[in-house]
Structures are given as C-alpha cells and as structure tokens.
Design a protein around this motif. Structure first.
Motif, PDB file in Angstrom:
ATOM      1  N   ALA A 119      20.914   4.395 -35.914  1.00 56.80           N
ATOM      2  CA  ALA A 119      20.612   5.818 -35.434  1.00 56.80           C
ATOM      3  C   ALA A 119      20.526   5.870 -33.890  1.00 56.80           C
ATOM      4  O   ALA A 119      20.779   6.824 -33.263  1.00 56.80           O
ATOM      5  CB  ALA A 119      19.220   6.171 -36.125  1.00 56.80           C
ATOM      6  N   THR A 157       6.501   4.148 -40.078  1.00 55.06           N
ATOM      7  CA  THR A 157       7.108   5.461 -40.717  1.00 55.06           C
ATOM      8  C   THR A 157       7.322   6.467 -39.537  1.00 55.06           C
ATOM      9  O   THR A 157       8.273   7.097 -39.350  1.00 55.06           O
ATOM     10  CB  THR A 157       6.769   6.180 -41.899  1.00 55.06           C
ATOM     11  OG1 THR A 157       5.271   6.621 -41.344  1.00 55.06           O
ATOM     12  CG2 THR A 157       6.697   5.326 -42.911  1.00 55.06           C
ATOM     13  N   TYR A 158       6.505   6.365 -38.646  1.00 56.34           N
ATOM     14  CA  TYR A 158       6.411   7.393 -37.364  1.00 56.34           C
ATOM     15  C   TYR A 158       6.124   6.641 -36.302  1.00 56.34           C
ATOM     16  O   TYR A 158       4.952   5.752 -36.143  1.00 56.34           O
ATOM     17  CB  TYR A 158       5.471   8.435 -37.695  1.00 56.34           C
ATOM     18  CG  TYR A 158       5.630   9.679 -36.349  1.00 56.34           C
ATOM     19  CD1 TYR A 158       6.753  10.407 -36.279  1.00 56.34           C
ATOM     20  CD2 TYR A 158       4.556   9.590 -35.710  1.00 56.34           C
ATOM     21  CE1 TYR A 158       6.678  11.171 -35.403  1.00 56.34           C
ATOM     22  CE2 TYR A 158       4.487  10.437 -34.622  1.00 56.34           C
ATOM     23  CZ  TYR A 158       5.542  11.447 -34.350  1.00 56.34           C
ATOM     24  OH  TYR A 158       5.482  12.223 -33.531  1.00 56.34           O
ATOM     25  N   ALA A 177      15.009   6.598 -34.557  1.00 58.03           N
ATOM     26  CA  ALA A 177      14.813   5.410 -35.717  1.00 58.03           C
ATOM     27  C   ALA A 177      14.404   6.137 -36.924  1.00 58.03           C
ATOM     28  O   ALA A 177      13.559   6.852 -36.946  1.00 58.03           O
ATOM     29  CB  ALA A 177      14.083   4.490 -35.155  1.00 58.03           C
ATOM     30  N   LYS A 178      15.027   5.518 -37.992  1.00 53.75           N
ATOM     31  CA  LYS A 178      14.452   5.807 -39.365  1.00 53.75           C
ATOM     32  C   LYS A 178      13.077   5.433 -39.800  1.00 53.75           C
ATOM     33  O   LYS A 178      12.224   5.938 -40.173  1.00 53.75           O
ATOM     34  CB  LYS A 178      15.638   5.770 -40.346  1.00 53.75           C
ATOM     35  CG  LYS A 178      17.173   6.294 -40.249  1.00 53.75           C
ATOM     36  CD  LYS A 178      18.106   5.900 -41.207  1.00 53.75           C
ATOM     37  CE  LYS A 178      17.596   6.710 -42.652  1.00 53.75           C
ATOM     38  NZ  LYS A 178      18.884   6.433 -43.582  1.00 53.75           N
ATOM     39  N   TYR A 179      12.913   4.150 -39.515  1.00 56.39           N
ATOM     40  CA  TYR A 179      11.841   3.574 -39.542  1.00 56.39           C
ATOM     41  C   TYR A 179      11.149   2.753 -38.423  1.00 56.39           C
ATOM     42  O   TYR A 179      11.112   1.489 -38.411  1.00 56.39           O
ATOM     43  CB  TYR A 179      12.076   2.741 -40.880  1.00 56.39           C
ATOM     44  CG  TYR A 179      12.522   2.899 -41.966  1.00 56.39           C
ATOM     45  CD1 TYR A 179      12.033   3.888 -42.847  1.00 56.39           C
ATOM     46  CD2 TYR A 179      14.138   2.676 -42.348  1.00 56.39           C
ATOM     47  CE1 TYR A 179      12.717   4.350 -43.839  1.00 56.39           C
ATOM     48  CE2 TYR A 179      14.821   3.199 -43.321  1.00 56.39           C
ATOM     49  CZ  TYR A 179      14.199   4.227 -44.090  1.00 56.39           C
ATOM     50  OH  TYR A 179      14.843   4.635 -45.117  1.00 56.39           O
ATOM     51  N   GLU A 213      19.541  -0.008 -39.885  1.00 58.83           N
ATOM     52  CA  GLU A 213      19.627   1.298 -40.003  1.00 58.83           C
ATOM     53  C   GLU A 213      18.813   1.987 -38.383  1.00 58.83           C
ATOM     54  O   GLU A 213      19.465   3.042 -38.087  1.00 58.83           O
ATOM     55  CB  GLU A 213      18.573   1.702 -41.104  1.00 58.83           C
ATOM     56  CG  GLU A 213      19.423   1.661 -42.479  1.00 58.83           C
ATOM     57  CD  GLU A 213      18.634   2.449 -43.602  1.00 58.83           C
ATOM     58  OE1 GLU A 213      18.043   3.252 -43.460  1.00 58.83           O
ATOM     59  OE2 GLU A 213      19.048   1.920 -44.860  1.00 58.83           O
ATOM     60  N   ASN A 214      17.740   1.274 -38.005  1.00 62.18           N
ATOM     61  CA  ASN A 214      17.244   1.736 -36.898  1.00 62.18           C
ATOM     62  C   ASN A 214      18.009   1.812 -35.626  1.00 62.18           C
ATOM     63  O   ASN A 214      18.346   2.732 -34.839  1.00 62.18           O
ATOM     64  CB  ASN A 214      16.082   0.920 -36.478  1.00 62.18           C
ATOM     65  CG  ASN A 214      14.628   1.375 -37.240  1.00 62.18           C
ATOM     66  OD1 ASN A 214      14.484   2.418 -38.228  1.00 62.18           O
ATOM     67  ND2 ASN A 214      13.655   0.317 -37.533  1.00 62.18           N
ATOM     68  N   HIS A 253      16.687  -2.808 -42.347  1.00 62.37           N
ATOM     69  CA  HIS A 253      15.692  -2.213 -41.631  1.00 62.37           C
ATOM     70  C   HIS A 253      16.089  -2.047 -40.037  1.00 62.37           C
ATOM     71  O   HIS A 253      16.235  -1.047 -39.565  1.00 62.37           O
ATOM     72  CB  HIS A 253      14.283  -2.905 -41.522  1.00 62.37           C
ATOM     73  CG  HIS A 253      13.081  -2.466 -40.706  1.00 62.37           C
ATOM     74  ND1 HIS A 253      13.000  -2.915 -39.361  1.00 62.37           N
ATOM     75  CD2 HIS A 253      12.321  -1.207 -40.692  1.00 62.37           C
ATOM     76  CE1 HIS A 253      12.068  -2.150 -38.855  1.00 62.37           C
ATOM     77  NE2 HIS A 253      11.688  -1.251 -39.723  1.00 62.37           N
TER      78      HIS A 253
END
Length: 720
Positions: free
Chosen positions: A152, A188-189, A81-83, A148-149, A145
């Motif tokens: 991925a 973010t992580y 996941a990006k975010y 994109e998550n 949001h």
C-alpha cells in the motif's frame, strides 16, 4: 521483497517514480553493501527515499522503529498502511545510543543524506544471530502484515509527485524540516504529528498545569505547599523502595540460581521475580509517604478545625489519598517538561499519562472552594483517567521488557567480562520505574480500601512461587527453541611466538555471550574441558574473559601452513615524504592470511598514529587521520572464494617512537603492536565431536565479530 516486486509490476504503468529493490550483502561486516550502493552505484544520485526491511528477531508484526529525517515517508506510510505498526520510542532508543546496533538505514540517512523508514521484526529476539533463527518460526501472518503495509505504501509513494529532494533537505548547514512523532493504536491506526505541533501542545499543557498548580497553592496557602512537598517525598520513596527491592533480587538471583538469567525461555517469570518485589517496594514506599503525610495533615487539621477524633481521622485519610493521587500529575508533568525541552518524541507518553487522569480528576473530584471536606476518590475517576494512557502505552512497555529479556541472551559481548547480575539489574530497574510511574494513581486507592495486606501477601506469594519454579528446575532457564548462545572454536594460537621459533598451541574454546557459568554444558559434553577466568583468549574483536578450554585431541584438522604470518620487511627513520616532511619512524610489514577470506587485524593506536594498507599496488586504506577504538585501529575483512590473502602494511609510529625503540629491550610490554585472527568455516574432528554433544539448550551464536569454527591467532610484539 520478491512478492512485492511481483505485485508492484502489475501497477507499474501508473507510476511517476521508479522503485528499486536492493538485495545487498555485507550488512553484518559493516553495512558494506548499502555503503557501496550509495557511494558507487550510478543510480545513487537518483534516490529520494530509502526503505530498509530489518529483523531483530523473527515473527510478530514488522514495526517501524526509525523514520526521517524528513517526515514525508512516515506521513505517507501512516496514511496508506492497512495495519500500521510503529513507535517513535524505539527511534529515541536508537538515537540515545542505548541500542548500539546499526542498520543499513544509518548509511542511507547519514552517508547519502536520504530520508525514509526502517522496519523490523522483534518477536523471539532471543534467537537473533543464533542457529535457532529458523524459517519455520516466521509465521505467514507476519509476512502478510509486512507485505500488505509495504504494498500500500509503495503504490502511493510510486505515484506521488511530492517526494522529498534527498540529502536530508539541508540548507545552509541546517535542516529545514520537522521530524515526526508517531505511534500506533493496537496496530490498526497510527497517530502522527510533527515536532512543531508537539512542542506547541506540550507547552500549552505545561503552562496550564503550572497555572492550575499555582492557583491551587495560592488558595491552599502554606499547608498546601507543605502537602505538595510531602507528596513529592512519597513519589520519591515509592521509586527508591521499588527499585531497591527489585535490584536486591537481581543481585541475589545469580548466587542461588543455576543460571543468572533463569527467565530467558519463559519471560513471564520476570513478573514474579522482579515485578512482584518492585510492586511491593512501590506500595511500601508510598505507604511510608502516606504515613508522613497523614501525620502532617493531622497536625494541620487539629489547629484549623474542631472535629471529633473519628471524623477528623477519616478526613485526614481522605485528604492524604487525594494528595497521593495528585503525585502522579506532578511526576508526569516533570517528565513532560524534560521531554519537551530535549525534543524527545516519546514525550507523548508523559502527555497521555498526565492529561486524561488530570481531566478525570478535575471533572469528577475537584472543587473550586478551598474550604471543603474531602470525599473518597471515585472508581470512575480511575477508570476514566487510565483507559487512554494504558491503551496507548501498555504495548510499548511490554515490548521493551521483552526486548531487554531477549538481549540478555547475547548481553556479554566479551564473554565473562560483564558482571552476571548486570542484565538482571537493567531489567529490574526498567520494570520498577515503569511500575512506579504507571501505578501511582492506582496505589493511592489502596490505602483506604483495606486491601494493602492481601495485595502485599499476593505479591510475596507470586515471588516465592516464581523462585521455587526457578530453583527446583521445574521451569528451565533455556529451551531448545530459546537457547543459550554459545561458540565452539578450534583455536590455533601462534601469538607471542614471533619468528616461528615455537610451535603454536591448539585447543578448543567454548564460551557464551549469555551470562553464567558453563558447568552444566561441560558436564554433558565432557571432552576434557576446564573452565575458568584464567583461560583468557584475545580474539581481536572480542576477548574471552571466562570460558572453557580443552587441549585433548586438537592436533588434527589443521596444518602449520594454515597459520598466518606477519613479516617485518623494513624499518626506517627520518624518511621524507613528497612535501619534505619528516615521517619519523616507519615500519613496513607484509601479512599472509594463508587463504583465509575472513579476518580481523588490530593495530596498537598508542604506538601507531597512522598506517596504510595495500594489496599489491592498490591502496585499500590510505594515510589520513584515524580514530582508534579502545586504543586499537581495527580492520575487518570478509571476501569471496577468490579474495586476495596477501597484504602490505606501512606503520607510522608516534613521534616519540625513537625513544621507545631504543628502550624496547628494557621496557616490558605485554600489549602487542599487531594482533591478527584469521577464520575458516571448517570443522576439525575435535570440533565436530564437541558440536555433536552440545546440549539441546545451547545454540551457536554468530556475528561479524565472532570467530568461525576454526581460528588462527598471531601477533607482532612492539619490540620485534
């Protein structure tokens, strides 16, 4: 989901696994769509991972709130996941039963035995299940949001060769995998590790903490043990006073405010109404503990050291300050040990509130000699010790507080059946406990700084200002966007009129799942409403304990032919089944819903131990062991336009039913044998007029258990 399907189709040539997009209905009616898929669809045996996209609000980040049982999915999501956004704390709340809602993920996990992920939007939860749940509240960034998550993650999962095998990977009745602990850092992580590692880490910290405490007590002797006990007392006093101050306000607020929950539209008011008193209570409780601790230390210092009164007084204050700081270590150590014992994922919060402050204290403050003069605690100790725990957990606490505020809007499942103060008390206790646990380190600095009086005055001023804003109406409890949840139902009640000898009564019922009276609403609507607790209406799936009724002009928009009928076809005793067993008393009943395709039926579980439910020759509910809920067997039905509306019901009475049958005329029973509600999504002239006058701060509420705008009630008495 459509956009994900479009994007996924561009990459499908590299997939090793298929991705199924399941658009299903019937979630609100009992998770029926998901259940149908995993039990009846020919693809159901091929599924390995299930991803559920949910909402308990609208907007904000789509956060992961349930994962597992196998950790494969959440591990891959965290990596891809990006975010990433998600907290195991929400999963623990669901597992504990504190949140009674269910999602399709429960079906995938418990019925199909699948592992996977469950995501939800939680911002603006106050509009959930109301007419205000509008598309324009969903910001494009929220969809982006989630998209994109998910994109991925799905690309990685579809290309994976190591999907879990499904059926929760059970072996000999026991799972052979570990669950995962996960939480994000500012979105973010995502930090993730398995429960086995968590247990090892927690045990290590617990053992080391106990060794340090033991060494400290051995070196300090009896005075250190007594000081530790008094430190525990200060933490307890802090919690007791904080909770007491906040709860007192929670009880008083419904008595003096126009709404018991005046903070719904403006959640920041909870800071002044509950957090300020809770903070003042925490400060008061710790100050009492500080005084008691100083008194003991003064006695101890006078016996062990010959110092000037001024120097001795300063040393006592400094030593007391250090013990109050160390109270935080002890309370978080206890929580860590309890969480580790019960394998609670959220135990990581206790870990972060224990280790960094303890490290900072040991690095900057501690000495190895028992004979030393204490020094003032350094500001660097506080900053270094609290930076990480605040970063990790502050968002968690704020989100939970917002969710509690939002839940208050639909808190009263049986309108009027829940004390008006209960929602306030839950929010107040949560805020008070969080403040006590997290501010124990900070407040220990206050006693020597000379800031106690200004801080106490500031807390009082904040509370008074918030109260003035509420009582003056400057800040209203509800707004057009964050409104009070209400229902307006035209009810035709034929219950208690078995045999059709009396005309059914017709009225409009106005009630709210948000705590509080409906006085202001009725004054604006007019239309002859009378409110009170004597207007009890049994809607089968819920009971209106407080509401407003009007009988004026309610004869139009419905006819006698819409009223459902319950007819006893036959009654028998001693009927043998195919195995030669005596079935006892059996009553055959036919029910005609009169065209309604959404209805609820309750069967008295105290009188009826089993039943079958048929539509023609098709048995929809077969005879078997059934468990009731609150003394009732409840069937909910929701069908399409052409759904059947005539059913047959065979009732198998409890074994002593013959005696109750013969004594039925002598035994007065208010409780019916059957109670039925049929719904129509139809506006009668009176309902339409009431809805047109509904205040802007009210929004219609609806769940699977809620009646529609036209409902018919009927029942069958026990002594029919």
């Amino acid at each position: 989901m459509l956009e994900l399907a479009r994007a996924m189709s561009q990459w499908a040539h590299g997939f090793k696994n298929a991705v199924i997009f399941l658009f299903n209905t019937g979630e609100e009616e009992g998770l029926n769509g998901a259940h149908s898929f995993v039990t009846q669809h020919p693809w159901n045996t091929t599924i390995r991972v299930a991803i559920d996209l949910e909402a308990m609000g609208i907007g904000g980040k789509s956060g992961l709130f349930q994962a597992g049982p196998h950790p494969w999915a959440v591990e891959n999501f965290a990596a891809a996941a990006k975010y990433p956004s998600g907290q195991v704390t929400a999963q623990d709340l669901f597992a504990s039963g504190a949140i009674t809602s269910a999602t399709d993920f429960q079906v995938y996990k418990e019925v199909a035995g699948l592992s996977g992920l469950d995501f939800a939007y939680t911002d603006k939860s106050a509009v959930y299940h109301t007419k205000n749940d509008k598309l324009d509240l969903l910001k494009p960034g929220s969809l982006q949001h989630l998209g994109e998550n998910m994109l991925a993650f799905l690309l990685q999962a579809a290309s994976s060769t190591s999907l879990p095998k499904g059926n929760a990977m059970e072996k000999e009745g026991k799972t052979v995998h570990e669950t995962a602990v996960y939480f994000d850092i500012l979105g973010t992580y995502m930090v993730l590790y398995r429960q086995g590692f968590a247990n090892m880490l927690h045990n290590s910290v617990i053992v080391q903490s106990l060794l340090i405490w033991t060494a400290s007590l051995v070196m300090g002797g009896y005075p250190a043990a007594v000081s530790l006990a008094l430190t525990c007392l200060s933490a307890i006093l802090m919690l007791v006073f904080s909770v007491s101050f906040a709860v007192v306000i929670a009880f008083i607020l419904p008595q003096i405010s126009s709404s018991p929950v005046p903070y719904v539209a403006n959640p920041w008011l909870a800071v002044g109404l509950f957090a300020a008193p809770a903070f003042l209570g925490a400060l008061t409780g710790q100050h009492l503990g500080y005084i008691i601790l100083k008194a003991y230390l003064a006695n101890m210092f006078s016996k062990r050291m010959q110092l000037s009164p001024v120097v001795q007084a300063d040393l006592i204050k400094l030593e007391a300050e250090r013990w109050l700081f160390k109270a935080g270590f002890l309370q978080w150590l206890i929580l860590l040990a309890l969480g580790n014992f019960y394998k609670i994922g959220s135990t990581f919060i206790a870990l972060f509130w224990l280790v960094p402050p303890a490290f900072a204290y040991g690095f900057l403050e501690a000495t190895l000699t028992p004979v030393r003069f204490p020094r003032p605690l350094k500001l660097a100790t506080l900053l270094l010790g609290l930076a990480v725990p605040v970063l990790v957990s502050a968002g968690n606490f704020i989100r939970l507080a917002n969710v509690i505020v939002a839940i208050v809007v639909r808190f009263d499942r049986n309108p009027g059946g829940t004390p008006e103060w209960l929602g306030n008390v839950i929010l107040a206790v949560f805020i008070a406990v969080v403040l006590c646990l997290t501010l124990v380190y900070l407040l220990s600095y206050v006693h020597l700084s000379g800031a106690k009086r200004p801080i106490a005055i500031a807390s009082c001023v904040l509370f008074v200002l918030s109260l003035i804003l509420v009582l003056s109406g400057t800040v209203p409890p509800f707004s057009e966007d964050t409104a009070r949840a209400v229902n307006v139902v035209h009810v035709v009640d034929a219950s208690g009129k078995f045999g059709g000898k009396q005309e059914p009564s017709s009225f409009i019922a106005l009630y709210s799942t948000t705590p509080g009276k409906l006085t202001k609403e009725v004054e604006q609507i007019k239309e002859g409403f009378v409110c009170g607790r004597d207007n009890v209406v049994d809607f089968v799936t819920l009971s209106m304990e407080y509401g407003c009724l009007t009988y004026d002009g309610t004869d139009g928009g419905w006819s006698q032919s819409d009223v459902p009928t319950i007819h006893v076809e036959s009654e028998g005793f001693g009927i043998m089944d195919t195995k030669g067993n005596d079935n006892g008393r059996i009553t055959k009943v036919s029910i005609d819903m009169k065209g309604s395709v959404r209805w609820s039926l309750a069967i008295d579980a105290e009188e009826i131990e089993d039943f079958t439910f048929k539509e023609g020759s098709e048995e929809l509910v077969r005879r078997d062991e059934k468990s009731g809920m609150d003394g009732w067997h409840i069937i909910q039905f929701s069908g399409g336009k052409n759904a059947v509306s005539k059913f047959d019901l065979d009732l198998y009475w409890v074994k002593n039913s013959r005696e109750s049958y013969h004594n039925a005329n002598r035994k007065e029973k208010q409780r019916p044998l059957l109670k039925l509600r049929t719904d129509f999504d139809r506006l009668t002239p009176k309902t339409e007029r009431v809805l047109s006058k509904l205040p802007a701060w009210c929004s219609l509420f609806g769940k699977s258990t809620s009646p529609q705008t036209l409902s018919f009630l009927n029942s069958l008495p026990v002594n029919f």
